[in-house]
Design a protein around this motif. Sequence first.
Motif, PDB file in Angstrom:
ATOM      1  N   MET A  18      -2.357  21.074 -10.382  1.00 63.88           N
ATOM      2  CA  MET A  18      -1.093  20.698 -10.626  1.00 63.88           C
ATOM      3  C   MET A  18      -0.902  19.194 -10.379  1.00 63.88           C
ATOM      4  N   ILE A  19      -0.247  18.470 -11.258  1.00 66.95           N
ATOM      5  CA  ILE A  19       0.015  17.114 -11.150  1.00 66.95           C
ATOM      6  C   ILE A  19       1.435  16.954 -10.448  1.00 66.95           C
ATOM      7  N   LEU A  20       1.595  16.487  -9.121  1.00 63.39           N
ATOM      8  CA  LEU A  20       2.809  16.029  -8.724  1.00 63.39           C
ATOM      9  C   LEU A  20       3.465  14.799  -8.822  1.00 63.39           C
ATOM     10  N   SER A  21       4.552  14.707  -9.079  1.00 64.15           N
ATOM     11  CA  SER A  21       5.320  13.250  -9.193  1.00 64.15           C
ATOM     12  C   SER A  21       6.012  12.874  -8.000  1.00 64.15           C
ATOM     13  N   PHE A  22       5.571  11.456  -7.600  1.00 66.64           N
ATOM     14  CA  PHE A  22       6.122  10.781  -6.588  1.00 66.64           C
ATOM     15  C   PHE A  22       6.846   9.441  -7.039  1.00 66.64           C
ATOM     16  N   GLY A  23       7.849   9.200  -6.603  1.00 62.73           N
ATOM     17  CA  GLY A  23       8.917   7.922  -6.761  1.00 62.73           C
ATOM     18  C   GLY A  23       9.706   7.438  -5.719  1.00 62.73           C
ATOM     19  N   MET A  24       9.933   6.190  -5.703  1.00 63.14           N
ATOM     20  CA  MET A  24      10.707   5.298  -4.773  1.00 63.14           C
ATOM     21  C   MET A  24      11.365   4.101  -5.522  1.00 63.14           C
ATOM     22  N   THR A  25      12.662   3.699  -4.835  1.00 60.85           N
ATOM     23  CA  THR A  25      13.232   2.637  -5.514  1.00 60.85           C
ATOM     24  C   THR A  25      13.162   1.544  -4.598  1.00 60.85           C
ATOM     25  N   LEU A  26      12.752   0.256  -5.269  1.00 57.98           N
ATOM     26  CA  LEU A  26      12.508  -1.101  -4.149  1.00 57.98           C
ATOM     27  C   LEU A  26      13.301  -2.026  -4.765  1.00 57.98           C
ATOM     28  N   ARG A  27      13.589  -2.928  -3.950  1.00 54.82           N
ATOM     29  CA  ARG A  27      14.297  -4.193  -4.359  1.00 54.82           C
ATOM     30  C   ARG A  27      12.951  -5.033  -4.926  1.00 54.82           C
ATOM     31  N   PRO A  28      13.381  -6.080  -5.893  1.00 54.02           N
ATOM     32  CA  PRO A  28      12.495  -6.953  -6.845  1.00 54.02           C
ATOM     33  C   PRO A  28      11.793  -7.528  -5.593  1.00 54.02           C
ATOM     34  N   SER A  29      10.292  -7.487  -5.751  1.00 56.92           N
ATOM     35  CA  SER A  29       9.441  -8.325  -4.855  1.00 56.92           C
ATOM     36  C   SER A  29       8.152  -8.207  -5.350  1.00 56.92           C
ATOM     37  N   PRO A  30       7.220  -9.242  -5.165  1.00 57.13           N
ATOM     38  CA  PRO A  30       5.739  -8.796  -5.412  1.00 57.13           C
ATOM     39  C   PRO A  30       4.957  -8.025  -4.465  1.00 57.13           C
ATOM     40  N   MET A  31       5.837  -7.317  -3.543  1.00 56.43           N
ATOM     41  CA  MET A  31       5.126  -6.560  -2.575  1.00 56.43           C
ATOM     42  C   MET A  31       5.266  -4.901  -3.117  1.00 56.43           C
ATOM     43  N   GLN A  32       5.859  -4.640  -4.482  1.00 54.98           N
ATOM     44  CA  GLN A  32       5.841  -3.309  -5.069  1.00 54.98           C
ATOM     45  C   GLN A  32       4.658  -2.768  -5.294  1.00 54.98           C
ATOM     46  N   SER A  33       3.715  -3.372  -5.637  1.00 56.43           N
ATOM     47  CA  SER A  33       2.248  -2.942  -5.711  1.00 56.43           C
ATOM     48  C   SER A  33       1.565  -2.581  -4.538  1.00 56.43           C
ATOM     49  N   PHE A  34       1.795  -3.511  -3.453  1.00 57.71           N
ATOM     50  CA  PHE A  34       1.493  -3.267  -2.116  1.00 57.71           C
ATOM     51  C   PHE A  34       2.110  -1.946  -1.629  1.00 57.71           C
ATOM     52  N   ILE A  35       3.203  -1.673  -1.778  1.00 60.04           N
ATOM     53  CA  ILE A  35       3.887  -0.432  -1.277  1.00 60.04           C
ATOM     54  C   ILE A  35       3.372   0.707  -1.835  1.00 60.04           C
ATOM     55  N   ARG A  36       3.119   0.560  -3.088  1.00 58.89           N
ATOM     56  CA  ARG A  36       2.601   1.872  -3.851  1.00 58.89           C
ATOM     57  C   ARG A  36       1.163   2.014  -3.417  1.00 58.89           C
ATOM     58  N   ARG A  37       0.266   1.289  -3.312  1.00 57.30           N
ATOM     59  CA  ARG A  37      -0.962   1.448  -2.731  1.00 57.30           C
ATOM     60  C   ARG A  37      -0.980   1.859  -1.270  1.00 57.30           C
ATOM     61  N   ARG A  38       0.154   1.373  -0.406  1.00 57.29           N
ATOM     62  CA  ARG A  38       0.213   1.766   1.027  1.00 57.29           C
ATOM     63  C   ARG A  38       0.701   3.356   0.922  1.00 57.29           C
ATOM     64  N   ALA A  39       1.296   3.857   0.055  1.00 55.83           N
ATOM     65  CA  ALA A  39       2.011   5.295   0.086  1.00 55.83           C
ATOM     66  C   ALA A  39       0.739   6.212  -0.452  1.00 55.83           C
ATOM     67  N   ASN A  40       0.246   5.756  -1.415  1.00 57.14           N
ATOM     68  CA  ASN A  40      -0.948   6.425  -1.946  1.00 57.14           C
ATOM     69  C   ASN A  40      -1.933   6.790  -0.595  1.00 57.14           C
ATOM     70  N   LEU A  41      -2.242   5.722   0.438  1.00 54.70           N
ATOM     71  CA  LEU A  41      -3.332   5.775   1.319  1.00 54.70           C
ATOM     72  C   LEU A  41      -2.641   6.713   2.332  1.00 54.70           C
ATOM     73  N   LEU A  42      -1.453   6.529   2.694  1.00 49.58           N
ATOM     74  CA  LEU A  42      -0.753   7.330   3.761  1.00 49.58           C
ATOM     75  C   LEU A  42      -0.740   9.103   3.212  1.00 49.58           C
ATOM     76  N   LEU A  43      -0.557   9.386   1.754  1.00 50.78           N
ATOM     77  CA  LEU A  43      -0.278  10.709   1.328  1.00 50.78           C
ATOM     78  C   LEU A  43      -1.838  11.305   1.525  1.00 50.78           C
ATOM     79  N   ARG A  44      -2.994  10.320   1.239  1.00 50.82           N
ATOM     80  CA  ARG A  44      -4.049  11.024   0.976  1.00 50.82           C
ATOM     81  C   ARG A  44      -4.641  11.439   2.721  1.00 50.82           C
TER      82      ARG A  44
END
Length: 638
Positions: free
Chosen positions: A563-589
């Motif tokens: 199964m393919i699960l979909s995740f999402g979050m709404t962020l303020r404009p920032s160069p940190m968006q990619s970092f937050i996505r990678r951080r969320a992937n690590l915590l989910l794993r």
Amino acid sequence: MTLAVTPAFAQEPVRTDEPLNVAQFLKLLRDPGVQRWLSDSESHAAETIQPSRSLTNWEAARRAEIENAISAMPRIPAELASTATRVRADALSHGYAPVLPMMAGIALFGMIAEYLVQWRSKGDGALDQILPIGVFAAAMAVILLAIPWPSLGRIVMWSYLSAFVAYRLSATAIGILVKDRSIRRRAELFLAVVLFAIASDFAGRALGVDAPVQDAISYLWSMALLCLAAEAPWATWPARLAIRLALSLCLVFIWLAWCLGLTGIFWLGVYAVVLPPTLRLISHRFAAARPGWQEDDLRRVLLTRGIRALIIAVAVGWLAFSWHADADALIHQNPIVAALLYGMLKSVIILLLADLLWNLARTAIAARLTPSETAEGHGSDPKMMSTRLHTLLPIFKNLLAVVVIVVTALTVLAELGVEIGPLIAGAGIFGVALGFGSQTLVKDVIGGVFYMLDDAFRVGEYIQAKNYKGTVEGFSLRSVRLRHHRGPVFTVPFGELGAVENMSRDWGVVKFRISVRYETDVEKARKLTKKIGADLLKDPELGALFIDPLKMKGIEEFGDYGMILSFGMTLRPSPMQSFIRRRANLLLREAFIENDIAFATPSVQVDGDDRSNNAMAASTSHIQARRSRTSAEGEAGA
């Protein structure tokens, strides 16, 4: 022109045995050819004779003035004694004391008034030092105006008391600006001699002292001032010998210009020697007096540049006044030279105003640009407006520089007598030709203007246009500079951008997917995701960047292996968006591994004998039993 007129005289010769016909003579003078011939003859004579005659007259007048002054030097003591006797007799005849005691009494009255004001004043600032001197001058002026002094005595008292007040004000200013004691004493002594000489010259001419004697006294004063000025660099300036010698020779040259009556050269030399150190000294003292004002402070620029412009403007105005007042100056002998020099003086004033306005505008723009060095925190309206100013103001600064330069140059040329109408017309024609010949350039410039008006992007925002993407670093009139996230810099003309995708405006939704096995407990994965989203909100560094926390959207689709699960979050404009996505992937794993949620992996099922089928059935039963136990535990926990 002469050849066209000569035959007319040859055809109609005047006969000496007949009376002259006045009507024919006047008719001949009204002839256009004769008038042009006479005009050309007069202008040629003025060009060839008048300059040499005026120069000769000037040289003769100066030579006679210097010779008379030298010959009158032995008569100086007798003339001064005679003048003093007349002033004393005039005072005694009106029932007054001699002039010197009266001056001392008036000065004493002014000092008493000054002491009363100074006694009440507790500060030691510039105003506290100047105000008592103003009271001193006002008190003396009241006495001089209220009492009907003798005419000759009034001239002497006004001259020398005014010089004394001017000396005290100037000495106070020197004391505020100059801290070196040796330099300050020499400057005060030089100033005292200058003011006393001016007062003596004014009083002498008003009292009727013989003109050659007065000139001789002026030459003696000037030699004393030359000695004082030439001695100062050798005693106080630790420069090289050649520099000090050159300065001394320059002072001698200035003195000779004054002796020869070259007023313009004299004042230009004085300005060249005095103005640069004076302006530097004023700027230095002002910076020391206002340590809290930085170099880019608008108040500091206004005062320093304003005072500098005011001093230079006063110097230029005095130079123009001295030229205008001296009727024998060489500048008045040629109207073209006079117009050119006066135009140059006006041009200096124009350049000063342009420099002041440009520095004020540049400093104001720099002050508005400083707070928005980065593009962080675009969520709030004030910061968004600051970022937009950071985008638009550099372009406005460049346009303003061009306007100031062009307007100043045209105004200076107009003051110098150049016809700027053809220049403006030629510039218009050149602009039209440039527009037709450089359509791409015009397209880039106009495109940039509309991008700015539409507020399509700002400095610090991440954009993508066609194959170009990166953070906006700056602008020019025709291009934008983009910094790619891997480091390269793109310089893209505005005409090549096309549609712009702005990834740093208002908010951004970050989505990603994770593939898990079919037997995964979806509700458990949702709860783990919710807990991780709450932890990210509490993070002191990342929490402020969230608008909506991390959530699991649900099952996006069924894949070949899970199964393919979909995740999402709404962020303020920032160069940190990619970092937050990678951080969320690590915590989910980590959370999925700790809670026995397996990720989908490619697998192949092969049919076998009954034992294999039985083993597979047993495995399936075991998985279903574990799923049921997990669900029961979840319900009990709920």
